[in-house]
Design a protein around this motif. Structure first.
Motif, PDB file in Angstrom:
ATOM      1  N   ASN A  80       0.750  -1.290   0.078  1.00  0.00           N
ATOM      2  CA  ASN A  80      -0.234   0.002   0.144  1.00  0.00           C
ATOM      3  C   ASN A  80       0.904   1.093  -0.032  1.00  0.00           C
ATOM      4  O   ASN A  80       0.109   2.692  -0.057  1.00  0.00           O
ATOM      5  CB  ASN A  80      -1.007  -0.082   1.223  1.00  0.00           C
TER       6      ASN A  80
ATOM      7  N   VAL B 232      -3.613   5.969  -1.849  1.00  0.00           N
ATOM      8  CA  VAL B 232      -2.668   6.621  -1.038  1.00  0.00           C
ATOM      9  C   VAL B 232      -1.892   7.694  -1.739  1.00  0.00           C
ATOM     10  O   VAL B 232      -1.652   8.825  -1.269  1.00  0.00           O
ATOM     11  CB  VAL B 232      -1.570   5.509  -0.425  1.00  0.00           C
TER      12      VAL B 232
ATOM     13  N   VAL C  50      -5.644   6.157   3.656  1.00  0.00           N
ATOM     14  CA  VAL C  50      -5.431   5.016   4.612  1.00  0.00           C
ATOM     15  C   VAL C  50      -6.360   4.812   5.499  1.00  0.00           C
ATOM     16  O   VAL C  50      -6.490   3.340   5.778  1.00  0.00           O
ATOM     17  CB  VAL C  50      -3.826   5.149   5.283  1.00  0.00           C
TER      18      VAL C  50
ATOM     19  N   LEU D 151      -1.817   0.163   7.567  1.00  0.00           N
ATOM     20  CA  LEU D 151      -2.114   1.435   6.952  1.00  0.00           C
ATOM     21  C   LEU D 151      -1.638   2.840   7.644  1.00  0.00           C
ATOM     22  O   LEU D 151      -1.324   3.617   7.105  1.00  0.00           O
ATOM     23  CB  LEU D 151      -3.616   1.488   6.601  1.00  0.00           C
TER      24      LEU D 151
ATOM     25  N   VAL E 297       2.006   3.096   7.028  1.00  0.00           N
ATOM     26  CA  VAL E 297       2.040   3.845   5.672  1.00  0.00           C
ATOM     27  C   VAL E 297       2.031   5.288   5.765  1.00  0.00           C
ATOM     28  O   VAL E 297       2.890   5.897   4.962  1.00  0.00           O
ATOM     29  CB  VAL E 297       0.936   3.170   4.555  1.00  0.00           C
ATOM     30  N   ALA E 298       1.044   5.802   6.513  1.00  0.00           N
ATOM     31  CA  ALA E 298       0.927   7.206   6.782  1.00  0.00           C
ATOM     32  C   ALA E 298       2.267   7.594   7.306  1.00  0.00           C
ATOM     33  O   ALA E 298       2.628   8.477   6.843  1.00  0.00           O
ATOM     34  CB  ALA E 298      -0.394   7.360   7.440  1.00  0.00           C
TER      35      ALA E 298
END
Length: 298
Positions: free
Chosen positions: A68, A74, A253, A266, A269-270
């Motif tokens: 992701n 994203v 996200v 997620l 990821v952020a």
């Protein structure tokens, strides 16, 4: 530290002919900061242990994280985050300069308006402001121009058409940021010696010309560091627009995490992308500060 030969006079009696200048090496020993070394070692060990435990944590699906990082939603949310930050900062900077000048003017009305604005928008939490602007249509279903205190309207439009989620987020971020930038700019203007403006007036300039050509250019060097900090803070604060589905990085996200039930992955990821952006902005801030501080090295 290696020893270096130093010219020293050999001790001898005054009548001794062998009294000559000789090179005697000085054995210097560097100061050992054992406390700093021990503290650094402990921090490195703890940091390595945390990273290792995070990497080996069976509850984190790293394949989901890597998958992701470059997901379309994203990346699109990342672009929107950039847009929100730049537009909000532009509004905050322009309005902040005007508010700072009004606060420092001799006009009591402008002083009161500026002080009230700063008091209000610094006092109301940003999340509340975002929610108000995001639901502004509940207060005013239509926006238009007409004669006050009458039912006469020249034109009107649906509030939701004009005040989209993106526009509402930009307005909330910009107005909130303006209150802080007003104080930053005011502090920068006060940091410029008053003799600079007085010299401009003596040369025949008006107060507005002195402010525009003399004071504000010198203010830039002073306000650059806090402005950079405000920009980074605004970037992170833009994540709050997810409460009105602002289509930013946090919104993206959160939506993906609600679909695959991998919330932590997620959020990582952020975290990655926010750290990347903040690092880039920090480097740019440092370069601007060096350029603006030419001739003012300390």
């Amino acid at each position: 530290m290696s020893s270096a030969p130093t010219r020293r006079r050999a001790h001898a009696s005054p009548g001794d002919a062998s009294s000559v200048d000789a090179f005697v090496p000085i054995h210097s020993v560097p100061v050992r900061h054992w406390g700093q070394m021990a503290t650094a070692a402990i921090i490195v060990v703890l940091g390595a242990a945390f990273v290792y435990s995070l990497a080996e944590n069976p509850n984190i699906a790293w394949d989901v994280v890597f998958e992701n990082l470059t997901a379309t939603d994203v990346l699109e949310g990342l672009v929107v985050t950039f847009q929100l930050t730049l537009v909000g900062m532009a509004i905050g900077l322009v309005l902040g300069v005007l508010l700072a000048i009004a606060r420092l003017s001799n006009n009591r009305v402008l002083q009161s308006i500026s002080a009230t604005y700063v008091w209000f928008f610094r006092g109301v939490p940003l999340l509340v402001q975002i929610l108000i602007w995001g639901n502004f249509a509940l207060l005013f279903p239509r926006l238009g121009l007409g004669i006050p205190f009458t039912d006469i309207m020249f034109f009107s439009v649906d509030t939701n058409v004009v005040l989209t989620t993106f526009v509402a987020a930009c307005v909330a971020l910009g107005l909130h940021e303006a209150a802080y930038m007003a104080e930053v700019v005011r502090g920068g203007i006060l940091g410029v010696d008053t003799g600079q403006a007085e010299a401009g007036v003596a040369l025949g300039m008006t107060s507005a010309q002195c402010m525009r050509r003399i004071v504000l250019p010198q203010t830039m060097r002073i306000i650059l560091p806090p402005t950079g900090n405000q920009l980074i803070t605004l970037l992170k604060s833009s994540s709050l627009v997810s409460v009105i589905a602002g289509q930013d990085l946090m919104t993206a996200v959160t939506s993906i995490g609600a679909t695959n039930y991998r919330v932590i992955e997620l959020l990582l990821v952020a975290t990655f992308w926010y750290l990347v952006i903040v690092s880039i902005l920090s480097v740019g801030q440092r370069m601007l500060e060096k350029r603006a501080s030419r001739g003012h090295h300390r």
